[in-house]
Design a protein around this motif. Sequence first.
Motif, PDB file in Angstrom:
ATOM      1  N   GLN A  66       4.587 -15.363  -8.134  1.00 39.25           N
ATOM      2  CA  GLN A  66       5.875 -14.864  -7.569  1.00 39.25           C
ATOM      3  C   GLN A  66       6.842 -14.674  -8.933  1.00 39.25           C
ATOM      4  O   GLN A  66       7.419 -13.850  -8.943  1.00 39.25           O
ATOM      5  CB  GLN A  66       6.537 -16.298  -6.881  1.00 39.25           C
ATOM      6  N   LEU A  67       6.670 -15.272 -10.114  1.00 40.57           N
ATOM      7  CA  LEU A  67       7.401 -14.772 -11.194  1.00 40.57           C
ATOM      8  C   LEU A  67       7.011 -13.527 -11.626  1.00 40.57           C
ATOM      9  O   LEU A  67       7.812 -12.886 -12.209  1.00 40.57           O
ATOM     10  CB  LEU A  67       7.161 -15.920 -12.391  1.00 40.57           C
ATOM     11  N   ARG A  68       5.718 -13.231 -11.544  1.00 34.29           N
ATOM     12  CA  ARG A  68       5.172 -11.941 -12.231  1.00 34.29           C
ATOM     13  C   ARG A  68       5.346 -10.830 -11.395  1.00 34.29           C
ATOM     14  O   ARG A  68       5.472  -9.748 -11.619  1.00 34.29           O
ATOM     15  CB  ARG A  68       3.829 -11.952 -12.638  1.00 34.29           C
ATOM     16  N   LEU A  69       5.151 -11.187  -9.787  1.00 36.75           N
ATOM     17  CA  LEU A  69       5.311 -10.038  -9.001  1.00 36.75           C
ATOM     18  C   LEU A  69       6.639 -10.232  -8.445  1.00 36.75           C
ATOM     19  O   LEU A  69       6.763  -8.804  -7.547  1.00 36.75           O
ATOM     20  CB  LEU A  69       4.203 -10.206  -7.867  1.00 36.75           C
ATOM     21  N   GLY A  70       7.371 -10.851  -8.253  1.00 38.95           N
ATOM     22  CA  GLY A  70       8.635 -10.874  -7.539  1.00 38.95           C
ATOM     23  C   GLY A  70       8.395 -12.000  -6.532  1.00 38.95           C
ATOM     24  O   GLY A  70       7.538 -12.434  -6.065  1.00 38.95           O
ATOM     25  N   ASP A  71       9.472 -12.353  -6.016  1.00 38.45           N
ATOM     26  CA  ASP A  71       9.579 -13.514  -5.113  1.00 38.45           C
ATOM     27  C   ASP A  71       9.198 -13.051  -3.653  1.00 38.45           C
ATOM     28  O   ASP A  71      10.101 -12.301  -3.062  1.00 38.45           O
ATOM     29  CB  ASP A  71      11.092 -14.121  -4.894  1.00 38.45           C
ATOM     30  N   GLN A  72       7.918 -13.043  -3.319  1.00 47.48           N
ATOM     31  CA  GLN A  72       7.567 -12.608  -2.143  1.00 47.48           C
ATOM     32  C   GLN A  72       6.208 -13.803  -1.489  1.00 47.48           C
ATOM     33  O   GLN A  72       5.896 -14.445  -2.324  1.00 47.48           O
ATOM     34  CB  GLN A  72       6.783 -11.320  -1.856  1.00 47.48           C
ATOM     35  N   PRO A  73       6.199 -13.773  -0.123  1.00 46.16           N
ATOM     36  CA  PRO A  73       5.262 -15.050   0.302  1.00 46.16           C
ATOM     37  C   PRO A  73       3.860 -14.583  -0.150  1.00 46.16           C
ATOM     38  O   PRO A  73       3.309 -13.290   0.094  1.00 46.16           O
ATOM     39  CB  PRO A  73       5.367 -14.734   1.810  1.00 46.16           C
ATOM     40  N   ILE A  74       3.170 -15.586  -0.843  1.00 42.66           N
ATOM     41  CA  ILE A  74       1.700 -15.645  -1.089  1.00 42.66           C
ATOM     42  C   ILE A  74       1.083 -16.605  -0.802  1.00 42.66           C
ATOM     43  O   ILE A  74       1.651 -17.703  -0.886  1.00 42.66           O
ATOM     44  CB  ILE A  74       1.827 -15.632  -2.775  1.00 42.66           C
ATOM     45  N   ASP A  75      -0.222 -16.306  -0.076  1.00 42.90           N
ATOM     46  CA  ASP A  75      -1.146 -17.644   0.412  1.00 42.90           C
ATOM     47  C   ASP A  75      -2.227 -17.459  -0.280  1.00 42.90           C
ATOM     48  O   ASP A  75      -2.875 -16.384  -0.434  1.00 42.90           O
ATOM     49  CB  ASP A  75      -1.495 -17.577   2.017  1.00 42.90           C
ATOM     50  N   VAL A  76      -2.942 -18.665  -0.724  1.00 40.91           N
ATOM     51  CA  VAL A  76      -4.040 -18.593  -1.413  1.00 40.91           C
ATOM     52  C   VAL A  76      -4.997 -19.661  -0.913  1.00 40.91           C
ATOM     53  O   VAL A  76      -4.610 -20.889  -0.737  1.00 40.91           O
ATOM     54  CB  VAL A  76      -3.778 -19.304  -2.902  1.00 40.91           C
ATOM     55  N   LEU A  77      -6.356 -19.314  -1.082  1.00 41.54           N
ATOM     56  CA  LEU A  77      -7.322 -20.146  -0.555  1.00 41.54           C
ATOM     57  C   LEU A  77      -8.242 -20.404  -1.682  1.00 41.54           C
ATOM     58  O   LEU A  77      -8.407 -19.417  -2.265  1.00 41.54           O
ATOM     59  CB  LEU A  77      -8.006 -19.699   0.726  1.00 41.54           C
ATOM     60  N   VAL A  78      -8.702 -21.323  -2.053  1.00 40.64           N
ATOM     61  CA  VAL A  78      -9.619 -21.709  -3.054  1.00 40.64           C
ATOM     62  C   VAL A  78     -11.148 -22.113  -2.448  1.00 40.64           C
ATOM     63  O   VAL A  78     -10.969 -22.977  -1.634  1.00 40.64           O
ATOM     64  CB  VAL A  78      -9.249 -22.713  -3.906  1.00 40.64           C
ATOM     65  N   LEU A  79     -12.003 -21.643  -2.855  1.00 44.33           N
ATOM     66  CA  LEU A  79     -13.345 -21.633  -2.597  1.00 44.33           C
ATOM     67  C   LEU A  79     -14.183 -21.888  -3.573  1.00 44.33           C
ATOM     68  O   LEU A  79     -14.303 -21.088  -4.569  1.00 44.33           O
ATOM     69  CB  LEU A  79     -13.922 -20.456  -1.681  1.00 44.33           C
ATOM     70  N   ASP A  80     -14.661 -23.205  -3.739  1.00 43.36           N
ATOM     71  CA  ASP A  80     -15.554 -23.447  -4.763  1.00 43.36           C
ATOM     72  C   ASP A  80     -16.915 -24.042  -4.465  1.00 43.36           C
ATOM     73  O   ASP A  80     -17.084 -24.524  -3.108  1.00 43.36           O
ATOM     74  CB  ASP A  80     -14.968 -24.167  -5.873  1.00 43.36           C
TER      75      ASP A  80
END
Length: 99
Positions: A66-80
Amino acid sequence: MRLSQLDQETIHATVAELFGADAVVHVFGSRVNDSARGGDIDLLVQSPEPVPDRRRKALQLVARLQLRLGDQPIDVLVLDPETARTPFHEEALRSGVRL
């Protein structure tokens, strides 16, 4: 895909910074549909190694992006290797685009 080349490179570099160079990131959801409009950025980060405190790492990734791309909604899934795969993970891998 509705992400600029610079945005894609920023996402890839930020994922490597937090999850390591061997981590793979997939964009899925509405951003891979060129005819769609709007929508959040849905990311699936796949790590070959266990990720301690996956939830915290995912939140760190969102904050940095959000700091680098601008304030926008981002959802993250982590799969390990320690994450139980769900149909949602499988669909994200099937329909997503690897960066």
